[in-house]
Design an enzyme around this catalytic site. Structure first.
Site, PDB file in Angstrom:
ATOM      1  N   CYS A 381     -41.491  29.022 -46.209  1.00 18.49           N
ATOM      2  CA  CYS A 381     -42.561  29.803 -45.594  1.00 18.49           C
ATOM      3  C   CYS A 381     -43.632  30.154 -46.632  1.00 18.49           C
ATOM      4  CB  CYS A 381     -41.987  31.030 -44.908  1.00 18.49           C
ATOM      5  SG  CYS A 381     -43.123  31.780 -43.705  1.00 18.49           S
ATOM      6  N   LEU A 382     -43.628  31.359 -47.173  1.00 16.57           N
ATOM      7  CA  LEU A 382     -44.558  31.685 -48.247  1.00 16.57           C
ATOM      8  C   LEU A 382     -44.391  30.703 -49.405  1.00 16.57           C
ATOM      9  CD1 LEU A 382     -46.635  33.532 -49.646  1.00 16.57           C
ATOM     10  CD2 LEU A 382     -44.717  34.958 -50.404  1.00 16.57           C
ATOM     11  N   HIS A 507     -38.006  28.575 -41.541  1.00 16.87           N
ATOM     12  CA  HIS A 507     -36.912  29.243 -42.253  1.00 16.87           C
ATOM     13  C   HIS A 507     -35.577  28.549 -41.952  1.00 16.87           C
ATOM     14  CE1 HIS A 507     -39.046  32.851 -43.753  1.00 16.87           C
ATOM     15  NE2 HIS A 507     -39.832  32.644 -42.713  1.00 16.87           N
ATOM     16  N   GLU A 509     -32.909  28.609 -43.529  1.00 16.69           N
ATOM     17  CA  GLU A 509     -31.739  29.416 -43.897  1.00 16.69           C
ATOM     18  C   GLU A 509     -31.050  30.035 -42.701  1.00 16.69           C
ATOM     19  OE1 GLU A 509     -35.349  32.239 -44.637  1.00 16.69           O
ATOM     20  OE2 GLU A 509     -34.885  30.104 -44.699  1.00 16.69           O
TER      21      GLU A 509
END
Length: 533
Positions: A381-382, A507, A509
């Site tokens: 993401c970031l 994401h 994860e």
């Protein structure tokens, strides 16, 4: 009829109710039951999406786009079932729904009260979460005795009355403190906690006794007698180094056996089959090598802020018989002059998600160092925005490349606000949330990791790759490895001449499991392991 299990906590917070709920869910699923779980949180925020990670930890995102408590991550990882928006409820959401209905005239002039209107809203949520399940496990956040928790306790008391005790089970998790001066455990705090619970009309059926050291038979007998539960319904739960051993410990101590007996599930659902889980626990215990990952982030003082990332890294390590050693690096302390000293021992570098300008330059320095020194880099993401800004600055000559999140009128904002976010004022629940499809470019590391052409991953962001710079950056060597089916949103970027340089807008994860590591995390750790040999 669905069977309800309600889990409450007493004496102290932070005892691991979420892990116990997740473990019990896994045990019941291993008996062939369809299990779901939910967390009811007493705080007034509508959801955890706007809460500071230092106060609340990570925000877990479900497939259907709900921003939820991190315990839902435990539920998904252990039970291996996708949770939904009916997995997490807060008092803020309860009151918001009830007050909205009152303003719309739904109550026809009634006086709106905690009982029945607030408790009915809670009960409705619980029933919706039970849809299609054989067993629903509902965790009540906080500690018995908290003012905020009282409507939830009243709601589950009413459900047990309506559904009948054969279909409802109350589990109370308590701390059994050890007094070092006298060399003994004390059961009195647990007794007082149970008394608080009984005062609101809830009689616990099972006591889970949390302790750091093994409890003797005298303490166990006291808990049974004074808490009014059967002797074998006092279950010892000790602190373990590895949370993935907790289901096995609780099973050995008889938790799933007594739960099935008390809910009259024994005849139709045989003993749990935890062979696969035992193999997992053995792999964790027997890990013979260490892989060092440097996590460069902004919330490193509280590791729970990156809980799912940590677990996804560990899952990949489990599959390789390796321990993951995370070096927590505060991005604010990193710069171009000292980045080498921070990353010199790293087998891999990961930049996780986050919001705001703090620490951004340190993350870019870490990304650049990884790129130039061929250290495996994984951006989430970031972390993808960081990779794009680094590449634009140092490979495309756009020295002022930045993001609209940090500089709204920047000269070269290679990361920009998504079009559907223009004009959005409210911050809670308004981002691009939940599962979206992504088409993978053939011949990329993404394709080698996933081994499929199209995937679905969970998102939580407002900003995206600025397509105005796509051609220029592609010509300079940045590979657009994944994009939305309509080609408008860049979902993943990578570099060809690098052991592993992959960054994704989503994401991954959130979808990793202890016995099924996420393909991208596995690819990242594999590259890190090969570079660290």
């Amino acid at each position: 009829m669905v069977k309800h299990i309600f889990v409450t906590g007493g004496v102290a917070s932070g005892l691991g109710k979420g892990i116990c709920v997740a473990s019990l869910g896994r045990l019941l699923k291993s008996r062939g039951l369809k299990v779901s779980a939910q967390k009811l949180d007493p705080y007034i925020n509508v959801d955890p999406g706007t809460m500071n990670p230092y106060q609340h930890g990570e925000v877990f995102v479900t497939e259907d786009g709900a921003e939820t408590d991190l315990d839902l991550g435990h539920y998904e990882r252990f039970i291996d079932e996708n949770m939904t928006r009916y997995g997490n409820l807060t008092s803020g959401r309860v009151y918001f729904n009830v007050l909205s209905r009152e303003r719309e005239g739904h109550y026809l002039g009634q006086t709106v009260q905690v009982i029945p209107h607030i408790t009915d809203e809670i009960k409705s949520f619980i029933h919706n979460g039970a849809d299609g399940s054989d067993v629903l496990i509902t965790e009540i956040g906080g500690t018995v005795g908290d003012i905020e928790s009282q409507p939830y306790l009243e709601a589950i008391r009413q459900i047990s009355l309506e559904k009948g005790r054969d279909n409802c089970l109350f589990i109370h998790l308590v701390l059994i403190p050890y007094i070092k001066g006298s060399g003994e455990h004390k059961s009195k705090p647990a007794q007082h906690s149970v008394r608080e619970l009984r005062a609101v009309g809830i009689l616990p059926d099972i006591i889970i006794a949390r302790a750091d050291e093994s409890l003797n038979s005298e303490i166990m007998a006291k808990l049974s007698l004074f808490c009014n539960v059967k002797p074998d319904c006092v279950i010892e739960c000790l602190t373990l180094d590895n949370v993935y051993e907790v289901p096995l410990m609780l099973s050995d101590n008889g938790l799933d056996t007594v739960v099935c007996r008390e809910l009259k599930l024994c005849d139709s659902h045989p003993k749990s089959d935890m062979r696969e889980w035992k193999v997992l626990a053995d792999n964790v215990k027997n890990a013979s090598r260490t892989i060092k990952i440097s996590m460069v982030g902004k919330y490193v003082r509280l590791h729970d802020a990156y809980l799912s990332v940590i677990e996804a890294l560990r899952h990949a390590g489990f599959a390789m018989g390796a321990k993951i050693e995370i070096n927590w690096i505060n991005a604010e302390q990193v710069n171009n002059d000292n980045v080498g000293s921070y990353l010199k021992d790293a087998h891999g570098v990961l930049v996780p998600g986050g919001f705001g300008q703090r620490g951004i330059e340190g993350m870019i320095a870490a990304c650049r160092y990884s790129r130039e020194n061929k250290i495996p880099y994984f951006g989430l993401c970031l972390g993808m925005h960081i990779a794009v800004m680094d590449f634009a600055r140092h490979m495309c000559g756009l020295t002022l490349a930045n993001s609209s999140e940090f500089y709204a009128d920047g000269e070269h904002n290679v990361i920009d606000l998504m079009k559907d976010q223009n004009g959005v004022i409210n911050k809670g629940g308004t981002m691009r949330l939940g599962a979206y499809p992504c088409v993978i470019l053939p011949g990329t590391k993404m394709e080698r990791c996933y081994a499929v052409k199209e995937i679905s991953e969970r998102h939580r962001h407002r900003y995206e790759f600025n397509n105005s710079y796509r051609e220029r950056m592609s010509d300079a060597g940045l590979v657009i490895a994944g994009q939305s089916p309509d080609g408008l949103l860049v979902e993943a970027v990578e570099l060809k001449e690098h052991p592993f340089f992959v960054s994704v807008q989503f994401h991954p994860e959130f979808k990793s499991r202890p016995n099924k590591p996420h393909p991208l995390f596995y690819g990242f750790i594999k590259a890190a392991a090969e570079g660290g040999q």
